[in-house]
Every structure is written in C-alpha cells, then in structure tokens.
Write a protein that holds these residues in place. Structure first.
Motif, mmCIF file in Angstrom:
data_model
loop_
_atom_site.group_PDB
_atom_site.id
_atom_site.type_symbol
_atom_site.label_atom_id
_atom_site.label_comp_id
_atom_site.label_asym_id
_atom_site.label_seq_id
_atom_site.Cartn_x
_atom_site.Cartn_y
_atom_site.Cartn_z
ATOM 1 N N ALA A 97 37.865 34.914 -29.622
ATOM 2 C CA ALA A 97 38.766 34.426 -28.565
ATOM 3 C C ALA A 97 39.836 35.466 -28.237
ATOM 4 N N GLU A 98 40.406 36.084 -29.274
ATOM 5 C CA GLU A 98 41.414 37.127 -29.042
ATOM 6 C C GLU A 98 40.807 38.325 -28.323
ATOM 7 N N LEU A 99 39.613 38.691 -28.720
ATOM 8 C CA LEU A 99 38.930 39.824 -28.096
ATOM 9 C C LEU A 99 38.613 39.542 -26.634
ATOM 10 N N ASN A 100 38.383 38.301 -26.295
ATOM 11 C CA ASN A 100 38.146 37.898 -24.914
ATOM 12 C C ASN A 100 39.451 37.868 -24.110
ATOM 13 N N GLU A 101 40.544 37.520 -24.763
ATOM 14 C CA GLU A 101 41.828 37.344 -24.090
ATOM 15 C C GLU A 101 42.518 38.664 -23.763
ATOM 16 N N ILE A 102 42.412 39.650 -24.603
ATOM 17 C CA ILE A 102 43.127 40.921 -24.398
ATOM 18 C C ILE A 102 42.719 41.613 -23.097
ATOM 19 N N PRO A 103 41.440 41.732 -22.780
ATOM 20 C CA PRO A 103 41.094 42.342 -21.490
ATOM 21 C C PRO A 103 41.645 41.559 -20.293
ATOM 22 N N LYS A 104 41.710 40.239 -20.428
ATOM 23 C CA LYS A 104 42.287 39.431 -19.345
ATOM 24 C C LYS A 104 43.761 39.752 -19.169
ATOM 25 N N ARG A 105 44.463 39.960 -20.251
ATOM 26 C CA ARG A 105 45.896 40.276 -20.154
ATOM 27 C C ARG A 105 46.115 41.616 -19.481
ATOM 28 N N LEU A 106 45.254 42.581 -19.767
ATOM 29 C CA LEU A 106 45.340 43.865 -19.077
ATOM 30 C C LEU A 106 45.073 43.679 -17.583
ATOM 31 N N GLN A 107 44.086 42.863 -17.262
ATOM 32 C CA GLN A 107 43.758 42.586 -15.860
ATOM 33 C C GLN A 107 44.922 41.888 -15.162
ATOM 34 N N LYS B 89 47.399 44.520 -14.155
ATOM 35 C CA LYS B 89 46.904 45.291 -13.012
ATOM 36 C C LYS B 89 47.006 44.488 -11.718
ATOM 37 N N MET B 90 46.666 43.204 -11.785
ATOM 38 C CA MET B 90 46.712 42.359 -10.591
ATOM 39 C C MET B 90 48.161 42.122 -10.142
ATOM 40 N N ILE C 278 49.246 40.735 -6.287
ATOM 41 C CA ILE C 278 48.524 39.469 -6.176
ATOM 42 C C ILE C 278 49.413 38.350 -6.719
ATOM 43 N N PRO C 279 49.516 37.236 -6.007
ATOM 44 C CA PRO C 279 50.370 36.126 -6.459
ATOM 45 C C PRO C 279 49.937 35.587 -7.833
ATOM 46 N N GLN C 280 50.928 35.165 -8.597
ATOM 47 C CA GLN C 280 50.674 34.694 -9.960
ATOM 48 C C GLN C 280 49.682 33.537 -10.011
ATOM 49 N N ARG C 281 49.809 32.585 -9.126
ATOM 50 C CA ARG C 281 48.898 31.429 -9.156
ATOM 51 C C ARG C 281 47.456 31.852 -8.865
ATOM 52 N N LYS C 282 47.292 32.806 -7.961
ATOM 53 C CA LYS C 282 45.949 33.286 -7.646
ATOM 54 C C LYS C 282 45.348 34.018 -8.850
ATOM 55 N N ILE C 283 46.163 34.790 -9.544
ATOM 56 C CA ILE C 283 45.702 35.492 -10.753
ATOM 57 C C ILE C 283 45.246 34.473 -11.786
ATOM 58 N N ALA C 284 46.070 33.463 -12.030
ATOM 59 C CA ALA C 284 45.728 32.436 -13.016
ATOM 60 C C ALA C 284 44.406 31.774 -12.659
ATOM 61 N N GLU C 285 44.236 31.466 -11.394
ATOM 62 C CA GLU C 285 43.010 30.812 -10.937
ATOM 63 C C GLU C 285 41.791 31.726 -11.098
ATOM 64 N N VAL D 135 50.296 34.333 -17.143
ATOM 65 C CA VAL D 135 50.556 35.281 -16.059
ATOM 66 C C VAL D 135 52.060 35.562 -15.964
ATOM 67 N N SER D 136 52.866 34.531 -16.116
ATOM 68 C CA SER D 136 54.326 34.705 -16.075
ATOM 69 C C SER D 136 54.799 35.618 -17.200
ATOM 70 N N ARG D 137 54.191 35.493 -18.358
ATOM 71 C CA ARG D 137 54.531 36.362 -19.490
ATOM 72 C C ARG D 137 54.257 37.813 -19.128
ATOM 73 N N GLY D 138 53.133 38.055 -18.464
ATOM 74 C CA GLY D 138 52.808 39.407 -18.019
ATOM 75 C C GLY D 138 53.814 39.921 -17.006
ATOM 76 N N ALA D 139 54.253 39.050 -16.091
ATOM 77 C CA ALA D 139 55.245 39.441 -15.087
ATOM 78 C C ALA D 139 56.565 39.814 -15.760
ATOM 79 N N ARG D 140 56.960 39.047 -16.764
ATOM 80 C CA ARG D 140 58.201 39.369 -17.492
ATOM 81 C C ARG D 140 58.071 40.702 -18.211
#
Length: 80
Positions: A35-45, A48-49, A54-61, A70-75
C-alpha cells in the motif's frame, strides 16, 4: 525533515546507493508495504499536478485519493 538524524541519513544513503531501477525497487519493496509503495508515486504525481495548476478536487478525483492528501501536498509546496 531533519537530515541530521542518523536514521534518515542511512535511509537516504541506501536510496542513493541503488545503481538501477531494479535495485531501488527491490530496496523499496523490502522497506514498504504494498500500500505504501502504491501511495508514494501518487504523492509525487500530486505535487506535479499541483505545480501544473490543476485544481485540488480534480487531482483527488483523478488519482483516487482524499482531498486531505492533496491539501497536504499543497502545503508542502508552499513550505518550499
């Protein structure tokens, strides 16, 4: 992150010592759950987004993650 911590230093050194994608993937698979290995690439993405505007809600979707992730990434981007 405190890179003065010896455990963090050892972790970073281990990652930097990987000499190929395969050896890095093997190291990460030994350290992280699937699960962690799957999550880390998403966090990098997410980062980048966000940088692409790209709006936060669209990224989450699009990535199938929570808006809080997504908000954590923005911070994190604002701190840099």
């Amino acid at each position: 992150m405190n890179t003065k911590d010896p455990y963090t230093e050892a972790f970073l050194n281990a990652i930097l010592a990987a000499d190929s994608h395969d050896s890095l993937m093997s190291l990460l698979e030994s350290l992280l759950t699937p699960a962690e290995l799957n999550e880390i690439p998403k966090r990098l993405q997410i980062l980048k987004m966000l940088q692409a505007g790209i709006p936060q809600r669209k990224i989450a979707e699009q990535l199938g993650v929570g808006i809080a992730t997504v908000s954590r990434g923005a911070r994190a981007l604002k701190r840099d």
